[in-house]
Design a protein around this motif. Structure first.
Motif, PDB file in Angstrom:
ATOM      1  N   UNK A   1      47.418  11.819 -41.350  1.00  0.00           N
ATOM      2  CA  UNK A   1      46.056  11.315 -41.507  1.00  0.00           C
ATOM      3  C   UNK A   1      45.358  11.224 -40.157  1.00  0.00           C
ATOM      4  N   UNK A   2      46.095  10.723 -39.132  1.00  0.00           N
ATOM      5  CA  UNK A   2      45.514  10.614 -37.789  1.00  0.00           C
ATOM      6  C   UNK A   2      45.110  11.972 -37.259  1.00  0.00           C
ATOM      7  N   UNK A   3      45.996  12.979 -37.422  1.00  0.00           N
ATOM      8  CA  UNK A   3      45.706  14.325 -36.932  1.00  0.00           C
ATOM      9  C   UNK A   3      44.522  14.921 -37.663  1.00  0.00           C
ATOM     10  N   UNK A   4      44.509  14.753 -38.998  1.00  0.00           N
ATOM     11  CA  UNK A   4      43.409  15.291 -39.783  1.00  0.00           C
ATOM     12  C   UNK A   4      42.096  14.630 -39.401  1.00  0.00           C
ATOM     13  N   UNK A   5      42.157  13.304 -39.185  1.00  0.00           N
ATOM     14  CA  UNK A   5      40.959  12.590 -38.792  1.00  0.00           C
ATOM     15  C   UNK A   5      40.452  13.040 -37.442  1.00  0.00           C
ATOM     16  N   UNK A   6      41.390  13.279 -36.516  1.00  0.00           N
ATOM     17  CA  UNK A   6      41.005  13.728 -35.181  1.00  0.00           C
ATOM     18  C   UNK A   6      40.308  15.082 -35.246  1.00  0.00           C
ATOM     19  N   UNK A   7      40.860  15.988 -36.066  1.00  0.00           N
ATOM     20  CA  UNK A   7      40.248  17.303 -36.186  1.00  0.00           C
ATOM     21  C   UNK A   7      38.868  17.207 -36.823  1.00  0.00           C
ATOM     22  N   UNK A   8      38.737  16.304 -37.785  1.00  0.00           N
ATOM     23  CA  UNK A   8      37.465  16.163 -38.483  1.00  0.00           C
ATOM     24  C   UNK A   8      36.377  15.613 -37.562  1.00  0.00           C
ATOM     25  N   UNK A   9      36.770  14.848 -36.553  1.00  0.00           N
ATOM     26  CA  UNK A   9      35.797  14.246 -35.653  1.00  0.00           C
ATOM     27  C   UNK A   9      35.420  15.169 -34.500  1.00  0.00           C
ATOM     28  N   UNK A  10      35.865  16.398 -34.536  1.00  0.00           N
ATOM     29  CA  UNK A  10      35.556  17.337 -33.470  1.00  0.00           C
ATOM     30  C   UNK A  10      36.332  17.088 -32.203  1.00  0.00           C
ATOM     31  N   UNK A  11      37.541  16.545 -32.347  1.00  0.00           N
ATOM     32  CA  UNK A  11      38.359  16.237 -31.180  1.00  0.00           C
ATOM     33  C   UNK A  11      38.959  17.510 -30.601  1.00  0.00           C
ATOM     34  N   UNK A  12      39.285  17.446 -29.329  1.00  0.00           N
ATOM     35  CA  UNK A  12      39.964  18.564 -28.672  1.00  0.00           C
ATOM     36  C   UNK A  12      41.282  18.064 -28.121  1.00  0.00           C
ATOM     37  N   UNK A  13      42.332  18.845 -28.317  1.00  0.00           N
ATOM     38  CA  UNK A  13      43.683  18.407 -27.963  1.00  0.00           C
ATOM     39  C   UNK A  13      44.105  18.922 -26.595  1.00  0.00           C
ATOM     40  N   UNK A  14      45.216  18.343 -26.137  1.00  0.00           N
ATOM     41  CA  UNK A  14      45.929  18.823 -24.955  1.00  0.00           C
ATOM     42  C   UNK A  14      45.108  18.773 -23.668  1.00  0.00           C
ATOM     43  N   UNK A  15      44.452  17.665 -23.455  1.00  0.00           N
ATOM     44  CA  UNK A  15      43.844  17.397 -22.151  1.00  0.00           C
ATOM     45  C   UNK A  15      44.861  16.650 -21.305  1.00  0.00           C
ATOM     46  N   UNK A  16      44.950  17.032 -20.050  1.00  0.00           N
ATOM     47  CA  UNK A  16      45.891  16.340 -19.176  1.00  0.00           C
ATOM     48  C   UNK A  16      45.306  15.010 -18.732  1.00  0.00           C
ATOM     49  N   UNK A  17      46.082  13.957 -18.924  1.00  0.00           N
ATOM     50  CA  UNK A  17      45.676  12.644 -18.438  1.00  0.00           C
ATOM     51  C   UNK A  17      46.002  12.607 -16.955  1.00  0.00           C
TER      52      UNK A  17
END
Length: 219
Positions: free
Chosen positions: A14-30
């Motif tokens: 659910x978290x992953x699906x929600x993140x994708x739905x919100x236009x999130x972008x993955x794998x940014x280096x902190x």
């Protein structure tokens, strides 16, 4: 046990699906947490943002260099995909770590300070302080400076602060932004000249005048 595992998987899905739905972008280096500002720089390709975070969020202590996060601009959250923790961002700071934007702001402040310093009854302090705030942010948050602090630089007067500005402009900003190297070099040279001119003008004043200005200078 199976029920717990299934429940955990559902939350992650659910978290992953929600993140994708919100236009999130993955794998940014902190990239770094700046201690004084409690700020986080996101570095993913050309994306660089500086954000204030909740300094009381103990999950930030789990951060280690190299942890990746998913950035969700709509919900103002960052999801750490390495350690599965979520830290709520308080706000995104208007100033980024782009050297040219910071340099332009600093240069405008120092140009005004120089003009005021050359008028008989004007005080350049307000513009010098503007430049110190911008350069301080850039130094503390955007540069790799070890354990050093900008606080000592901020105590310097206009003349000696020009040396600090020239140094960071000609070295740090140039190294990070080669496309604007000529601009940074020219600005640094101008700051060095202003510094020399101010010292020369100081030397021409009488001892009594120098003592009076030192006693009445704002601290």
């Amino acid at each position: 046990m199976r029920a717990i595992v299934c429940s955990t998987l559902m939350v992650l899905i659910i978290t992953t699906a929600g993140a994708q739905a919100q236009g999130c972008t993955r794998n940014h280096e902190l990239y770094r947490i700046a201690p004084e500002y409690r700020a986080i720089m996101l570095d993913g390709g050309e994306i660089k943002r500086v954000m204030y975070v909740d300094g009381k969020d103990e999950r930030l202590t789990l951060w280690k260099p190299g942890h990746n996060i998913t950035y969700c601009p709509d919900e103002n959250k960052m999801i750490n995909t390495t350690i599965n923790s979520v830290a709520t961002l308080l706000s995104e700071f208007a100033t980024t770590c782009k050297p040219r934007l910071n340099s332009d702001a600093i240069d405008r402040s120092l140009q005004s300070a120089w003009e005021y310093a050359n008028r008989p009854n004007d005080d350049p302090t307000v513009f010098v302080n503007e430049a110190k705030r911008t350069l301080g942010w850039y130094y503390e948050v955007c540069t790799d400076h070890g354990e050093g602090s900008f606080a000592d630089f901020a105590k310097k007067d206009f003349k000696d602060f020009l040396y600090v500005a020239a140094s960071l402009t000609s070295i740090n900003m140039t190294n990070e932004d080669r496309a604007n190297e000529s601009t940074y070099k020219a600005r640094a040279a101008q700051y060095e000249k202003w510094r020399s001119d101010l010292y020369a003008a100081e030397g021409e004043k009488s001892l009594a005048r120098r003592l009076w200005e030192r006693l009445t200078a704002p601290h």
